[in-house]
Design a protein around this motif. Structure first.
Motif, PDB file in Angstrom:
ATOM      1  N   TYR A   1       5.670   8.769   6.725  1.00  0.00           N
ATOM      2  CA  TYR A   1       6.855   8.582   5.899  1.00  0.00           C
ATOM      3  C   TYR A   1       8.097   9.156   6.590  1.00  0.00           C
ATOM      4  O   TYR A   1       8.041  10.155   7.304  1.00  0.00           O
ATOM      5  CB  TYR A   1       6.713   9.344   4.582  1.00  0.00           C
ATOM      6  CG  TYR A   1       5.889   8.704   3.502  1.00  0.00           C
ATOM      7  CD1 TYR A   1       4.788   7.907   3.782  1.00  0.00           C
ATOM      8  CD2 TYR A   1       6.184   8.947   2.161  1.00  0.00           C
ATOM      9  CE1 TYR A   1       4.029   7.358   2.764  1.00  0.00           C
ATOM     10  CE2 TYR A   1       5.435   8.411   1.137  1.00  0.00           C
ATOM     11  CZ  TYR A   1       4.351   7.617   1.445  1.00  0.00           C
ATOM     12  OH  TYR A   1       3.605   7.073   0.433  1.00  0.00           O
TER      13      TYR A   1
ATOM     14  N   ARG B   1       0.812  -1.217   0.000  1.00  0.00           N
ATOM     15  CA  ARG B   1       0.000   0.000   0.000  1.00  0.00           C
ATOM     16  C   ARG B   1       0.846   1.269   0.000  1.00  0.00           C
ATOM     17  O   ARG B   1       0.329   2.357  -0.271  1.00  0.00           O
ATOM     18  CB  ARG B   1      -0.936  -0.004   1.214  1.00  0.00           C
ATOM     19  CG  ARG B   1      -2.063  -1.013   1.095  1.00  0.00           C
ATOM     20  CD  ARG B   1      -2.935  -1.047   2.340  1.00  0.00           C
ATOM     21  NE  ARG B   1      -4.036  -1.993   2.166  1.00  0.00           N
ATOM     22  CZ  ARG B   1      -4.884  -2.358   3.131  1.00  0.00           C
ATOM     23  NH1 ARG B   1      -4.748  -1.852   4.360  1.00  0.00           N
ATOM     24  NH2 ARG B   1      -5.854  -3.217   2.880  1.00  0.00           N
ATOM     25  N   ASN B   2       2.133   1.105   0.303  1.00  0.00           N
ATOM     26  CA  ASN B   2       3.038   2.260   0.377  1.00  0.00           C
ATOM     27  C   ASN B   2       4.317   1.968  -0.405  1.00  0.00           C
ATOM     28  O   ASN B   2       5.416   1.924   0.155  1.00  0.00           O
ATOM     29  CB  ASN B   2       3.365   2.562   1.849  1.00  0.00           C
ATOM     30  CG  ASN B   2       2.139   2.934   2.659  1.00  0.00           C
ATOM     31  OD1 ASN B   2       1.683   4.069   2.613  1.00  0.00           O
ATOM     32  ND2 ASN B   2       1.592   1.970   3.394  1.00  0.00           N
TER      33      ASN B   2
ATOM     34  N   THR C   1      11.351   4.379   6.682  1.00  0.00           N
ATOM     35  CA  THR C   1       9.940   4.540   7.063  1.00  0.00           C
ATOM     36  C   THR C   1       9.435   3.403   7.952  1.00  0.00           C
ATOM     37  O   THR C   1       8.762   3.658   8.958  1.00  0.00           O
ATOM     38  CB  THR C   1       9.062   4.686   5.802  1.00  0.00           C
ATOM     39  OG1 THR C   1       9.427   5.890   5.112  1.00  0.00           O
ATOM     40  CG2 THR C   1       7.580   4.715   6.159  1.00  0.00           C
TER      41      THR C   1
ATOM     42  N   CYS D   1       8.391   1.964   0.634  1.00  0.00           N
ATOM     43  CA  CYS D   1       8.639   0.545   0.955  1.00  0.00           C
ATOM     44  C   CYS D   1       8.595  -0.349  -0.277  1.00  0.00           C
ATOM     45  O   CYS D   1       7.836  -1.317  -0.332  1.00  0.00           O
ATOM     46  CB  CYS D   1       7.616   0.053   1.974  1.00  0.00           C
ATOM     47  SG  CYS D   1       7.585   0.975   3.521  1.00  0.00           S
TER      48      CYS D   1
ATOM     49  N   LYS E   1       6.065   3.684  -2.424  1.00  0.00           N
ATOM     50  CA  LYS E   1       7.075   4.735  -2.551  1.00  0.00           C
ATOM     51  C   LYS E   1       8.149   4.619  -1.463  1.00  0.00           C
ATOM     52  O   LYS E   1       9.343   4.571  -1.777  1.00  0.00           O
ATOM     53  CB  LYS E   1       6.391   6.099  -2.496  1.00  0.00           C
ATOM     54  CG  LYS E   1       7.209   7.237  -3.074  1.00  0.00           C
ATOM     55  CD  LYS E   1       7.306   7.172  -4.581  1.00  0.00           C
ATOM     56  CE  LYS E   1       7.931   8.459  -5.122  1.00  0.00           C
ATOM     57  NZ  LYS E   1       8.225   8.369  -6.557  1.00  0.00           N
TER      58      LYS E   1
ATOM     59  N   ALA F   1       1.305   7.398   5.991  1.00  0.00           N
ATOM     60  CA  ALA F   1       1.286   6.168   5.192  1.00  0.00           C
ATOM     61  C   ALA F   1      -0.096   5.532   5.282  1.00  0.00           C
ATOM     62  O   ALA F   1      -0.851   5.779   6.235  1.00  0.00           O
ATOM     63  CB  ALA F   1       2.347   5.200   5.708  1.00  0.00           C
ATOM     64  N   LYS F   2      -0.433   4.711   4.309  1.00  0.00           N
ATOM     65  CA  LYS F   2      -1.683   3.957   4.357  1.00  0.00           C
ATOM     66  C   LYS F   2      -1.507   2.781   5.314  1.00  0.00           C
ATOM     67  O   LYS F   2      -0.578   2.003   5.180  1.00  0.00           O
ATOM     68  CB  LYS F   2      -2.047   3.459   2.957  1.00  0.00           C
ATOM     69  CG  LYS F   2      -2.350   4.587   1.974  1.00  0.00           C
ATOM     70  CD  LYS F   2      -2.680   4.045   0.597  1.00  0.00           C
ATOM     71  CE  LYS F   2      -2.974   5.183  -0.370  1.00  0.00           C
ATOM     72  NZ  LYS F   2      -3.259   4.685  -1.747  1.00  0.00           N
TER      73      LYS F   2
END
Length: 262
Positions: free
Chosen positions: A159, A52-53, A227, A57, A55, A149-150
């Motif tokens: 982040y 979901r993240n 992150t 991760c 960018k 973050a989601k």
């Protein structure tokens, strides 16, 4: 800065405790990786968090449960010894920074390799863009942000970003180069306005070292693989092992192979 010829040599020296330093600028052109290790019961939620993240991760590889080996990014590797330095968290608190986690390894642990922005620095340098932290022989500065973050399961938080000062006339070039490598964070997420993402003082990074910013340069921020550590501190899972910020696994895969492999 210690000089090594090959990624395997760095890993072997880290394995015996002879190298414990940060890895920025080492073996230019080879992919470097962040690390998150956690119990299998929490691995699905973390995998979902990373998906979901992407960018901050971007997942490079996931090891089998209990395994210290990799299938793709390195053949001669021991994930419990081959990072120069680790961090161990218990209930969200940093409890130690060992150079070897063999003594706390468990059969239920799942290891995630996550892309690192050190991997695109060789391409930036080749294009004539100075990496100030390498010039100053420092770790890259990293900052906590207000970018949420989601969430996934218990994992939530904001982040972390890494910052590099870039001459204003070279910013577009830096964006163009890094957008070719989404597997190691890709394009910047903020340019020139740190307060907009919650950073009040560039001289006080949350991780790494401060660097000088010269007249005519702007701070450029990339999503960062630290992150998950900020998320761990916020989410407080019972037990997590990570790399120490800046102390990466140097893999056998070249940056220009990433698109084909992933």
């Amino acid at each position: 800065m210690t000089e090594f010829v090959t990624p395997k040599q760095i890993r072997q020296q880290a394995r015996i405790g002879a190298f414990t330093g940060q890895t920025s600028g080492m073996c230019p052109g080879y992919t470097q990786a962040n690390l998150v290790i956690l119990p299998k019961k929490e691995a699905y939620d973390f995998l979902l968090f990373a998906q979901r993240n992407p960018k901050p991760c971007p997942i490079l590889e996931v090891a089998d449960a209990g395994s210290k080996r990799l299938q793709t990014f390195a053949q001669d590797v021991d994930l419990a010894t081959d990072f120069p330095k680790y961090r161990v968290y218990q209930n969200g608190e940093l409890v130690s920074e060992p150079t070897d986690v063999t003594d706390i390894w468990r059969d239920d642990l799942v290891s995630f390799l996550i892309g690192c922005s050190f991997s695109f620095e060789a391409a930036l340098i080749a294009a004539g863009i100075e990496m100030r932290h390498i010039t100053m022989k420092r770790n890259v500065p990293m900052y906590k942000t207000n970018i949420k973050a989601k969430s996934a399961g218990q994992f939530h938080g904001n982040y972390v970003v890494s910052m590099r000062p870039i001459p204003e006339e070279q910013v577009v070039k830096a964006i163009t180069i890094t957008e070719r490598l989404p597997q190691v964070h890709g394009t910047p997420i903020q340019i020139g306005d740190p307060e907009r993402i919650g950073i009040q003082n560039l001289d006080q990074p949350d991780f790494g070292d401060a660097v000088e910013i010269y007249p005519g340069e702007v701070p450029v921020f990339w999503a960062c693989g630290v992150t998950p550590q900020a998320v761990v501190m916020e989410s407080k899972p019972e037990f997590v092992i990570t790399h120490a910020p800046g102390h990466m696994l140097v893999t056998d895969i070249r940056d220009n192979q990433l698109a084909d492999i992933l």
